[in-house]
Write a protein that holds these residues in place. Sequence first.
Motif, short mmCIF file in Angstrom:
data_model
loop_
_atom_site.label_atom_id
_atom_site.label_comp_id
_atom_site.label_asym_id
_atom_site.label_seq_id
_atom_site.Cartn_x
_atom_site.Cartn_y
_atom_site.Cartn_z
N ALA A 1 0.84 -1.20 0.00
CA ALA A 1 0.00 0.00 0.00
C ALA A 1 0.88 1.25 0.00
O ALA A 1 0.58 2.26 -0.65
N ILE A 2 1.99 1.18 0.74
CA ILE A 2 2.91 2.34 0.79
C ILE A 2 3.44 2.65 -0.60
O ILE A 2 3.53 3.79 -1.01
N ARG A 3 3.77 1.61 -1.33
CA ARG A 3 4.42 1.82 -2.62
C ARG A 3 3.44 1.93 -3.79
O ARG A 3 3.82 2.39 -4.86
N ASN A 4 2.18 1.49 -3.60
CA ASN A 4 1.27 1.43 -4.75
C ASN A 4 0.00 2.27 -4.61
O ASN A 4 -0.52 2.75 -5.61
N THR A 5 -0.49 2.43 -3.39
CA THR A 5 -1.69 3.27 -3.25
C THR A 5 -1.43 4.29 -2.16
O THR A 5 -0.53 5.11 -2.26
N THR A 6 -2.21 4.24 -1.08
CA THR A 6 -1.96 5.13 0.06
C THR A 6 -2.08 4.32 1.34
O THR A 6 -3.05 3.58 1.54
N SER A 7 -1.07 4.49 2.19
CA SER A 7 -1.09 3.83 3.50
C SER A 7 -1.36 4.90 4.55
O SER A 7 -1.05 6.08 4.34
N VAL B 1 -1.56 16.69 20.45
CA VAL B 1 -1.53 16.71 18.99
C VAL B 1 -1.48 15.26 18.52
O VAL B 1 -0.60 14.51 18.95
N CYS B 2 -2.43 14.86 17.69
CA CYS B 2 -2.32 13.51 17.15
C CYS B 2 -1.97 13.59 15.67
O CYS B 2 -2.06 14.66 15.07
N GLY B 3 -1.55 12.49 15.13
CA GLY B 3 -1.05 12.56 13.76
C GLY B 3 -1.30 11.30 12.97
O GLY B 3 -1.39 10.20 13.52
N LEU B 4 -1.42 11.47 11.65
CA LEU B 4 -1.51 10.35 10.74
C LEU B 4 -0.49 10.54 9.64
O LEU B 4 -0.33 11.65 9.13
N SER B 5 0.20 9.48 9.32
CA SER B 5 1.13 9.56 8.20
C SER B 5 0.47 8.92 6.99
O SER B 5 0.07 7.76 7.03
N LEU B 6 0.33 9.73 5.97
CA LEU B 6 -0.35 9.29 4.74
C LEU B 6 0.72 9.16 3.68
O LEU B 6 1.26 10.17 3.21
N SER C 1 -1.33 9.42 -2.42
CA SER C 1 -1.65 10.20 -1.21
C SER C 1 -2.05 11.64 -1.55
O SER C 1 -2.94 12.21 -0.92
N TYR C 2 -1.40 12.20 -2.57
CA TYR C 2 -1.76 13.57 -2.95
C TYR C 2 -3.21 13.61 -3.43
O TYR C 2 -4.00 14.48 -3.05
N SER C 3 -3.57 12.62 -4.25
CA SER C 3 -4.93 12.58 -4.79
C SER C 3 -5.96 12.43 -3.68
O SER C 3 -7.04 13.03 -3.73
N VAL C 4 -5.60 11.65 -2.66
CA VAL C 4 -6.51 11.48 -1.53
C VAL C 4 -6.72 12.81 -0.82
O VAL C 4 -7.84 13.20 -0.49
N LEU C 5 -5.64 13.53 -0.62
CA LEU C 5 -5.75 14.82 0.09
C LEU C 5 -6.55 15.83 -0.73
O LEU C 5 -7.30 16.64 -0.19
N GLY D 1 4.43 11.55 0.22
CA GLY D 1 3.65 11.35 1.43
C GLY D 1 3.50 12.61 2.26
O GLY D 1 4.22 13.60 2.05
N TYR D 2 2.58 12.52 3.18
CA TYR D 2 2.24 13.67 4.02
C TYR D 2 2.04 13.20 5.44
O TYR D 2 1.68 12.05 5.70
#
Lengths: 403, 519
Positions: free
Chosen positions: A55-61, A154-159, A164-168, A206-207
Amino acid sequence: MNYSMKIKPDTVRVGLKPTPFIDRLRPLNKFESLAYWQGYWSPADFGNPEREYFAIRNTTSVFDLSPMTKYRIKGPQAEAFLQRLMTRNIAKLKPGRVAYTVWCNDEGKVIDDGTLFRLGPQEFRLCCQEHQLFWLLTSAAGFDVSIHDETDEVCGLSLQGPTSYSVLRALGLAAVETLKPFELRDFSFGPGSIMVSRTGFTGDLGYELWCAPGQALPLWDALQSAGRDFGGVEPIGSTALDMARIEAGFIGAHLDFMPADQAVRAGRAASPFELNLEWLVDFNKGHFTGRAALLAEQKAGSKRCLVAVDIEGNKPANHALIYHRKKTEVGHISSGIWSPTAKRNIGLAMLQMPYGKSITSDLWAEIYVMRELKWEKRMAKCTIVKAPFFEPARRRATPPGAY
Amino acid sequence: MSYSHIVIGAGHNGLTCAAYLAKSGAKVLVLEARSQPGGAAATEEIAPGYRVSSCAHLLYQLHPRIMLDLALDRHGLEFSAKNITTTVLAGDGAALTMLDGKATGNISEKDAQNWPIFWARMKKIARHLQPMLLMSPPRLAGRDLSQNLDLLKLGWSIRSLGREDMREFLRIAAMNVYDLAADYFDSPLIKVRISADAVLGTTLGPRSPGSVLSLLYKLTGALNGVQGAMALPKGGMGAVSGALLRAGAVRGVDLRLGQRVRRIIVADGKASGVETDTGEIIEAANVISNADIAKTMVSMVGAQHIDAGFQRDVSKIRSKGATAKLNLALSALPNFTGADAQALAGRLLLTESIEQIELAFNPAKYGQWSKHPLLEVVIPSVTDPALAPAGHHVLSAIVQYAPYQVESGWASQREPFQRDVMAHLEHFAPGIGASVVGTDLKTPADLEAQFGLPGGHWHHGELAIDQLLMLRPVAGAARYATPVENLFLCGAGCHPGGGVMGAAGYNAARAVLAKRQAA
């Protein structure tokens, strides 16, 4: 003595600390597979680390970053304080930018590494793995600066991943395409706002998304909806993330280096030079803790060096000893995996000098593999290469490609 | 005028260091914040016509090597009394007078016979520790030949105590002086003597571990060839500084008074001079600070120029004094109960027992002064009449125990403290209050403000096993050089520590000169 323990049971936390995302993550963690991260509930995987890796390398994790230790550093002398603390030149870090940096003890050994977010001229956030309050407060004496642990505020998510850009964008973050690598910006989200930085630990596009705990679940749900048209937003655990970070050539505390303040045995802590991080050391910016020791090391030469190695065969070489001419022990693999994307057997290796610098050939990793309850030893040839092992152009492309 | 060396602070160690540097050809400037040189080794006028040692009042450690090298006698150092008696007064008439191995007065026959044996033994052990005084503390690792030789010399010196005394040294070194005194003696006043020498000027009680080491440390001193002798400099302690000053002046040392150093100029890890309060910048290739290490490295150099761990170590030095100083101008010689004329010419220790000293220490641990402190009193005008108008006297008292941090703060507590000390003194010398014509009381806070003693501690930091030798002032600065190149330390916070000894100044000068040779 009339002393007795009077602690109310409901004030004592038992077990792991939840993060604000736990209500969404726990049901997905079918095997209750967890990894230790400063006492928080943090998944090692969700049942299939390989799938998570892809998912990290092909879509969004998506990875729950909330346990990340976070300090808010502000005040008129925040920059001066950080200049003395960090090996890097913080004066060059502009508001709205993020920098990867390390900090050392007096002996010039790395205490920890982390990312420093410059939120304003006099305001920073430091994200790191280890607890640093003692060292930060120690270093703050004599500076007009305040230091506040905001880990739970502060909580966080690594996308991370190519979509990932398209998701954002689908999430509705205006002009997110202009966000450059190592840039941070606030975006309005729901009734409030979230901070997005184009950073990560995967070496991919990623973001990292930062918000108040109250926004955690709305953000999670919105991301899941936004990702529906892009192959989904796959929750991942630390196992998959670790594979990606090795491919990116990133080091980890307690893996590739021993935090200097926790190292008990002499000679175990490592300097930035030894960790191949000399690019983070600026001797011209003025004094910083460890400067004299690092100047001396630069003059005398380092004792060890961290190198990236390509290992023959396909058997992961994690923790393998490395020999010169299959005879002299000269180091070990600190992180090693079969890289699914590079299709290479890769590793980071800590070698005793001059091995790794002037002597780079005839190096062998001693790999043990279990074959039906029998150990077999393989001597696999190691070739020193340049990290990262995988560096897609999308990592730096601005605007990133859309899907 | 350009200088090769700047010494910050004209305390006796700063002056010693400056004189030695000038002796080997350096052009030295000494900058002193106060209007008077000498630091805590000074004489001041507390009332018109009455002069007395401001702070330290007895000389027993000034190193013979320094007296000789700098010919301090030729530069005006004289003594009004060279080997004075110590008399313990219980306040009820009981008294015990000691001069070296002789003890007369309220003491059992057994203890009187044992005293010279004990004292000789302590002096012998201390004598064998003497080589360390003029030795730079050895490095823990990476020692060169000369350091190994120094260490060998000290080791050999201790070994050559002989089996029995070496065993005794190892037994008592980390012990407390209360137990040591009880090991050897029963008579209360002799125990007072032994423990007073261990605790005066420290933040230790007789029962504090390490108090024996403090006693041995004091006994390493010798004056005019007599170990353990105590002397009164003619004209007060300022005479020592005066002689050091003249010894420097004839060799070209310049002194500027009223020049407070605001900042040590540091660039790229090297010191290159100082900036004074008036904004004047004075450059020099070497800067040597007589101030304590925290003030030098944090206030004058600045946190941004030093490593954080080093700064933490420097800030954690145990340096909270528990000693005050009371100076009195008197219209008549006080009448101390139990003291004869000879006793009044010497040193008086006022308390009835070693237990009372420990009790006096207790309140000091909790932010209060003792209402019944141990007092070390000298009346220097008895042997040096010029210190006061004819027939009048000055009295100098060290008040052991008044903590640096007192509840409600010293600003408001000085008056009640003074009343308590005077009432206590009245108990030992009835009628003394009526003859007081001038009073000068220095609390630990005053000692810090006036003489720059950190935490008001007489020795710029507790003399304890964790703060001695290579740990004094802190590891990483124990050999007089600091992490800032060309910046050195020469104060009492360095090995071998406080007391009017001059050894730190001497050793520092040697370290500065060694650097020049190495370059």
